[in-house]
Design a protein around this motif. Structure first.
Motif, PDB file in Angstrom:
ATOM      1  N   TRP A  16     -26.762  -5.056  18.386  1.00  0.00           N
ATOM      2  CA  TRP A  16     -26.612  -3.601  18.377  1.00  0.00           C
ATOM      3  C   TRP A  16     -25.426  -3.182  19.247  1.00  0.00           C
ATOM      4  N   ARG A  17     -24.742  -2.156  18.787  1.00  0.00           N
ATOM      5  CA  ARG A  17     -23.647  -1.614  19.585  1.00  0.00           C
ATOM      6  C   ARG A  17     -23.725  -0.092  19.606  1.00  0.00           C
ATOM      7  N   HIS A  29     -25.025   1.224   7.274  1.00  0.00           N
ATOM      8  CA  HIS A  29     -25.194   1.436   8.706  1.00  0.00           C
ATOM      9  C   HIS A  29     -26.674   1.611   9.044  1.00  0.00           C
ATOM     10  N   ILE A  31     -29.180   2.457  12.186  1.00  0.00           N
ATOM     11  CA  ILE A  31     -29.110   3.114  13.493  1.00  0.00           C
ATOM     12  C   ILE A  31     -30.507   3.174  14.099  1.00  0.00           C
ATOM     13  N   ARG A  32     -30.634   2.755  15.335  1.00  0.00           N
ATOM     14  CA  ARG A  32     -31.909   2.878  16.039  1.00  0.00           C
ATOM     15  C   ARG A  32     -31.743   3.807  17.235  1.00  0.00           C
ATOM     16  N   ILE A 216     -37.696  -5.314  16.560  1.00  0.00           N
ATOM     17  CA  ILE A 216     -37.151  -4.494  17.638  1.00  0.00           C
ATOM     18  C   ILE A 216     -38.050  -4.701  18.845  1.00  0.00           C
ATOM     19  N   TYR A 235     -24.840  -2.377  12.928  1.00  0.00           N
ATOM     20  CA  TYR A 235     -26.049  -1.974  13.636  1.00  0.00           C
ATOM     21  C   TYR A 235     -25.654  -1.154  14.865  1.00  0.00           C
ATOM     22  N   PHE A 236     -26.096   0.086  14.870  1.00  0.00           N
ATOM     23  CA  PHE A 236     -25.742   1.010  15.949  1.00  0.00           C
ATOM     24  C   PHE A 236     -26.997   1.473  16.682  1.00  0.00           C
ATOM     25  N   GLU A 237     -26.811   1.937  17.901  1.00  0.00           N
ATOM     26  CA  GLU A 237     -27.923   2.511  18.648  1.00  0.00           C
ATOM     27  C   GLU A 237     -27.456   3.649  19.534  1.00  0.00           C
TER      28      GLU A 237
END
Length: 238
Positions: A16-17, A29, A31-32, A216, A235-237
């Motif tokens: 994650w970035r 994409h 996103i968490r 997760i 993968y974004f957060e």
């Protein structure tokens, strides 16, 4: 009518970035968002709520449930605005007849969302997509759900595994992500859908479905379903 449906499923371990807006062309994409971690940001954007949303929020008694509702509603506007390149206040959302959310008059951007516990997740793509997250509840009695919604092969796999709850929630998120990607509410066909086989039966188009599943915090299963096999996944957060 049943069509043979190709399912490509893979368990992954994403890196994650920090979220950044990048073009969706040939990309998927994921996103968490940690709700408690972002609650100050969420509460500072309540102006994005419609009058109906504000009234609904006021009727929610439990603070945790209220925060989940606010996070989902507000981040839908924020993220859609970022991908559309417009202010979140101007984002117009609607749902289809099966309550799948979409951006009004924009068929080039698809998104889906899910939440469980403290996690809110989104999937954004140029093609239809679906995402589901579920906290692994080791005390949940899922025996009745198996008979109603799982293929016999899946039932055998879960019951004979060393960790039935973990595998139940993994397969459940896969099934949910497929139905949400299709957006057709085909709940009557869940027993026909065998996620353990590459070739299953589901009444839909003959496009192959691609599924990624991941944990997760080793506590939640999350699965995302998409159509385009050439999608680069980011993968974004928050």
């Amino acid at each position: 009518m049943n069509f043979n449906q190709i399912i490509h499923w893979q368990e992954i371990h994403p890196v994650w970035r920090k979220f950044e807006v990048t073009p969706l062309s040939e990309e998927l994409h994921i996103i968490r968002i940690g709700i408690s971690k972002n609650i100050k940001r969420i509460l500072s954007h309540t102006e994005l709520l419609s009058k109906e949303d504000s009234k609904k929020s006021e009727r929610i008694v439990r603070e945790e449930d209220k925060h989940i509702f606010l996070a989902s509603t507000i981040f839908k506007k924020i993220l859609c605005g970022l991908y559309l390149g417009c202010e979140p206040q101007s984002v117009e959302l609607e749902v289809n007849e099966f309550h799948k959310p979409k951006i009004r008059k924009r068929g080039d951007i698809h998104f889906n969302t899910s939440h469980s516990g403290d996690w809110l997740v989104f999937a954004f793509s140029c093609q239809p997509c679906g995402i589901d997250v579920e906290r692994i509840n080791y005390g949940f009695d899922f025996s009745s759900v198996l008979d109603m919604s799982f293929h016999p092969d899946e039932i055998g796999f879960i019951q004979n595994s060393s960790q039935p709850p973990i595998n139940f929630f993994r397969i459940w998120t896969i099934k949910e992500s497929i139905l949400k990607a299709l957006g057709t509410g085909l709940t009557d066909n869940l027993k026909e859908l065998n996620t353990l086989e590459e070739l299953s039966k589901l009444p839909t188009k003959n496009d192959a479905l691609h599924i990624k599943s991941f944990l997760i915090e080793n506590t939640y299963w999350c699965s995302v379903c998409y159509i385009d096999p050439f999608s680069k996944i980011k993968y974004f957060e928050f």
